[in-house]
Design a protein around this motif. Structure first.
Motif, short mmCIF file in Angstrom:
data_model
loop_
_atom_site.label_atom_id
_atom_site.label_comp_id
_atom_site.label_asym_id
_atom_site.label_seq_id
_atom_site.Cartn_x
_atom_site.Cartn_y
_atom_site.Cartn_z
N PHE A 43 0.81 -1.21 0.00
CA PHE A 43 0.00 0.00 0.00
C PHE A 43 0.85 1.27 0.00
N GLY A 77 -8.93 5.24 6.10
CA GLY A 77 -7.62 4.63 5.95
C GLY A 77 -7.34 3.59 7.02
N PHE A 81 -6.97 0.15 5.22
CA PHE A 81 -5.56 -0.01 4.89
C PHE A 81 -4.67 -0.20 6.11
N THR A 82 -5.28 -0.29 7.31
CA THR A 82 -4.53 -0.63 8.51
C THR A 82 -5.10 -1.90 9.13
N THR A 189 -9.48 7.59 -2.36
CA THR A 189 -8.60 6.43 -2.33
C THR A 189 -7.18 6.82 -1.96
N MET A 193 -5.50 5.54 1.48
CA MET A 193 -4.40 4.58 1.37
C MET A 193 -3.13 5.13 2.02
N THR A 197 -1.61 3.62 5.50
CA THR A 197 -0.25 3.07 5.47
C THR A 197 0.63 3.71 6.55
N GLY A 232 -2.92 -2.94 -5.58
CA GLY A 232 -3.01 -1.83 -4.65
C GLY A 232 -3.67 -0.62 -5.27
N PHE A 236 -7.82 -0.85 -5.74
CA PHE A 236 -8.59 -0.12 -4.73
C PHE A 236 -9.20 1.16 -5.29
#
Length: 298
Positions: A43, A77, A81-82, A189, A193, A197, A232, A236
């Motif tokens: 990511f 996020g 993404f975590t 996005t 992201m 990250t 990625g 997404f």
């Protein structure tokens, strides 16, 4: 309106194919790269690519977000993404991939329930049938491989972690609707992201991210590039783009193509055999997706 819906459905389909392909790539890459470090490398480069695209093609309004919108973007996020990659990777260390895929296939169900609770979506009877038919299709396709229902606390923990993953996927689709009222898919996005990250980075550093980098071979680097660019940034973005045109459940139902695509790729690349039961399951998933996304009759 019809071209927009077709584009959104095509985007969700391509995203599901890319995610399914990513499962195969992750299974290989995770043997060389620890899970948290793998998520950062995937990511992180995906986020940087989206930032570059936003700088290249975005307008000033797309580049900037208002301070009072940052908490929502940080939340998106953190969810997608975590927490999502951490619980997904941790779960697959405790349970079989087939069992995990079946739990993950409940995303459309949670999406429908959360959307109804938020009063943002109400499914027609045929859409409810489509959601359950899609879930049954995944079960049929995976049944021949065995679901490993025996197990102790480790199995229960794995199921719980994958259930959290499914809830994160559903929650992202619901909460993202608020961000779309102010920003487009590329902006949402990119910020989600990158912020997600960054939240994961400290844990990855503790895991040993810096020490992993010099040990990467060419095959692993190639897999990481595929995961960052296609699994990625592109995947997404297309998923989020689809959410701007379709309801959360209409997009979420495509996730059930994910394990099926992975199985097809395994058959092509690893010479694994596909059976009639798999074909029936694949057909049921496609029919379920069609029922959920079929345009309403005026």
């Amino acid at each position: 309106m019809i071209p927009q819906r077709l584009a959104a459905n095509a985007g969700a389909f391509v995203a599901a194919v890319l995610f399914g392909s990513s499962v195969v790539a992750v299974r290989v890459a995770v043997q060389e790269v620890p899970p948290l470090s793998l998520a950062i490398l995937r990511f992180g480069q995906g986020g940087l690519l989206l930032v570059f695209l936003l700088l290249l093609v975005g307008t000033r309004d797309q580049l900037r977000v208002k301070w009072h919108d940052l908490p929502l973007l940080i939340l998106l996020g953190a969810i997608f993404f975590t927490v999502f990659p951490v619980t997904f990777n941790a779960s697959l260390r405790l349970i079989e991939a087939s069992r995990g895929a079946l739990v993950l296939a409940t995303i459309p169900l949670w999406s429908a329930l959360l959307a109804r609770a938020a009063r943002s979506e109400r499914l027609a009877p045929r859409q409810v049938v489509g959601v359950f038919l899609s879930l049954v299709g995944v079960g049929l396709a995976l049944a021949e491989r065995g679901l490993g229902w025996q197990g102790g606390l480790g199995t229960l923990a794995g199921d719980g972690l994958m259930l959290v993953t499914a809830l994160c996927g559903a929650a992202y689709g619901i909460l993202a609707q608020r961000a779309f009222a102010r920003y487009n898919a590329l902006t949402v996005t990119t910020y989600a992201m990158v912020l997600g990250t960054l939240l994961l980075l400290p844990a990855a550093l503790v895991e040993g991210l810096v020490g992993v980098l010099p040990q990467l071979d060419r095959q692993t680097v190639a897999l990481l590039v595929f995961l960052g660019v296609f699994g990625g940034a592109l995947g997404f973005f297309l998923w989020t783009f689809a959410l701007t045109r379709l309801t959360p459940t209409q997009v979420a139902v495509y996730i059930n193509l994910n394990p099926l695509v992975a199985m097809v790729l395994a058959a092509v690349l690893l010479a694994e055999r596909l059976t009639i039961l798999f074909a029936a399951g694949f057909g049921a998933v496609l029919l379920g997706v069609l029922l959920v996304n079929w345009p309403k009759q005026n």
